[in-house]
Design an enzyme around this catalytic site. Structure first.
Site, PDB file in Angstrom:
ATOM      1  N   GLY A 158       0.814  -1.201   0.000  1.00 12.66           N
ATOM      2  CA  GLY A 158       0.000   0.000   0.000  1.00 12.66           C
ATOM      3  C   GLY A 158       0.852   1.258   0.000  1.00 12.66           C
ATOM      4  O   GLY A 158       2.079   1.210   0.159  1.00 12.66           O
ATOM      5  N   CYS A 159       0.203   2.402  -0.166  1.00 18.60           N
ATOM      6  CA  CYS A 159       0.933   3.671  -0.285  1.00 18.60           C
ATOM      7  C   CYS A 159       1.615   4.066   1.029  1.00 18.60           C
ATOM      8  O   CYS A 159       2.825   4.330   1.052  1.00 18.60           O
ATOM      9  CB  CYS A 159       0.007   4.763  -0.788  1.00 18.60           C
ATOM     10  SG  CYS A 159      -1.506   4.988   0.183  1.00 18.60           S
ATOM     11  N   TYR A 160       0.854   4.110   2.123  1.00 20.40           N
ATOM     12  CA  TYR A 160       1.471   4.446   3.405  1.00 20.40           C
ATOM     13  C   TYR A 160       2.545   3.423   3.810  1.00 20.40           C
ATOM     14  O   TYR A 160       3.629   3.808   4.261  1.00 20.40           O
ATOM     15  CB  TYR A 160       0.414   4.537   4.505  1.00 20.40           C
ATOM     16  CG  TYR A 160      -0.406   5.802   4.523  1.00 20.40           C
ATOM     17  CD1 TYR A 160       0.195   7.055   4.611  1.00 20.40           C
ATOM     18  CD2 TYR A 160      -1.797   5.755   4.497  1.00 20.40           C
ATOM     19  CE1 TYR A 160      -0.563   8.213   4.648  1.00 20.40           C
ATOM     20  CE2 TYR A 160      -2.574   6.909   4.527  1.00 20.40           C
ATOM     21  CZ  TYR A 160      -1.945   8.143   4.607  1.00 20.40           C
ATOM     22  OH  TYR A 160      -2.700   9.298   4.655  1.00 20.40           O
ATOM     23  N   THR A 162       4.422   1.666   1.883  1.00 27.44           N
ATOM     24  CA  THR A 162       5.594   1.829   1.027  1.00 27.44           C
ATOM     25  C   THR A 162       6.484   2.953   1.531  1.00 27.44           C
ATOM     26  O   THR A 162       7.689   2.751   1.770  1.00 27.44           O
ATOM     27  CB  THR A 162       5.159   2.105  -0.427  1.00 27.44           C
ATOM     28  OG1 THR A 162       4.527   0.932  -0.957  1.00 27.44           O
ATOM     29  CG2 THR A 162       6.356   2.458  -1.298  1.00 27.44           C
ATOM     30  N   ALA A 163       5.935   4.147   1.693  1.00 37.26           N
ATOM     31  CA  ALA A 163       6.749   5.279   2.129  1.00 37.26           C
ATOM     32  C   ALA A 163       7.318   5.057   3.526  1.00 37.26           C
ATOM     33  O   ALA A 163       8.497   5.325   3.788  1.00 37.26           O
ATOM     34  CB  ALA A 163       5.919   6.555   2.091  1.00 37.26           C
TER      35      ALA A 163
END
Length: 354
Positions: A158-160, A162-163
């Protein structure tokens, strides 16, 4: 070679970004784009930015043309991918799933956070985790299976997660984090991260000129980050919504272990060594912090580091484009790896400068 490609859920924000990327890819040939809601409408009529670039029209999710695709991206809500992926994988396709259905390896954890049982536990066990910088062996295994003619499934992070994980993993894996201490994450995302359908929170009149925390102590990306970093029960994750179209910034506060020197230069060197073979991760020079505007439209992740000596805390900050490295770009990066191409193939090397 032309690899026949389909996108299920191509009308959503992640799906339409995938459409843009695949149309520019030198090896993936986009043949099918689906949307039950927009079936029969041309892509260009719904998204005029595609005028002159494609004559494709959306079809329904059950379009039989998907059966002729060697590569299928699933940009659909959770539970929908669980229903679609098994048949595609069984017939030998490479499936890259952008939903949450196959990310959490423990079915009980999935049921706890998504309030529905996992009905494809065998496929869940086989799924490769799609975060190439941290799980290259998963993608290498999937590439071998695909070369042998087997169907494969990649579950993109997911996006969160990943970062946050790119920011924290080098320190956590090196044992720099204090045992048992909480790791505190404050992350901010643009509105496209919430999906295309507007809500009271994402409607322009409420999102504009506003910044707010949401999903506090309850956000579903919490167990995924804990799984990636091995921080079960130690993550304090607070997401925020900002009035941006796209972009995500995650600030990770990592308490340093008692036997770890608070040497910022050494930490910077360690991060650069960790990511030396990662084409999309840029570790910034000392004193610089990442900006979301620096990665818009690209698959890059920019990481900035600082050490608070008084509090013995490492602060690691990562900026990504939530629709690119956080979704569509990462999906293409994973597909490239599975098909034996350079991970950078077809992905934009330069951000929109202004």
């Amino acid at each position: 070679m032309a690899i026949a490609t389909g996108i299920v859920g191509a009308a959503g924000f992640a799906g339409v970004e995938l459409t843009r990327l695949i149309l520019r890819h030198p090896e993936f040939e986009l043949r099918v784009v689906t949307s039950n809601e927009l079936a029969g409408s041309s892509v260009a009529s719904e998204y005029p930015g595609f005028t002159g670039a494609t004559d494709l029209a959306f079809s329904a999710h059950d379009d039989p043309a998907l059966d002729a695709c060697d590569l299928v991206f699933l940009a659909v809500p959770h539970t929908a991918a669980m229903a679609m992926a098994p048949r595609l994988v069984e017939r030998g396709a490479t499936v890259v799933d952008l939903s949450a259905d196959f990310r959490l390896k423990d079915p009980a954890v999935y049921e706890q956070w998504y309030a529905t049982p996992h009905t494809q536990t065998d496929l869940l066990a086989r799924a490769a985790f799609g975060l190439p910088e941290l799980f290259p062996d998963d993608l290498a295994r999937a590439a071998v299976d695909r070369a042998e003619g087997k169907g494969v499934l990649v579950a993109c992070a997911g996006c969160y997660p990943t970062a946050t994980s790119l920011a924290a993993a080098p320190a956590v894996r090196a044992g720099l984090a204090a045992d048992g201490a909480p790791v505190v994450v404050d992350a901010i995302s643009g509105v496209t991260g919430a999906g295309k359908r507007a809500s009271a929170r994402t409607h322009f009149c409420f999102a504009d000129e506003n910044l707010e925390a949401y999903g506090v102590a309850t956000h579903r990306h919490t167990p995924e980050i804990e799984q990636i970093l091995g921080l079960d029960g130690r993550l304090v994750f607070t997401p925020h919504l900002a009035p941006l179209n796209r972009g995500l910034l995650s600030t990770v506060n990592i308490p340093l272990a008692v036997d770890v020197a608070d040497d910022a230069a050494a930490v910077l060197d360690r991060y650069r060594a960790f990511y030396r073979d990662a084409p999309f991760v840029q570790v910034l020079d000392a004193g610089l912090m990442p900006k979301t505007s620096s990665v818009v439209g690209t698959n890059y992740a920019h990481i900035g580091l600082a050490v608070n000596e008084r509090a013995r805390m490492l602060i690691a900050v990562c900026a990504i484009d939530n629709l690119a490295k956080g979704a569509a770009g990462q999906a293409v990066q994973c597909a490239n790896a599975v098909w034996g191409m350079p991970q950078t193939c077809g992905l934009e090397p330069i951000a929109v400068p202004v």
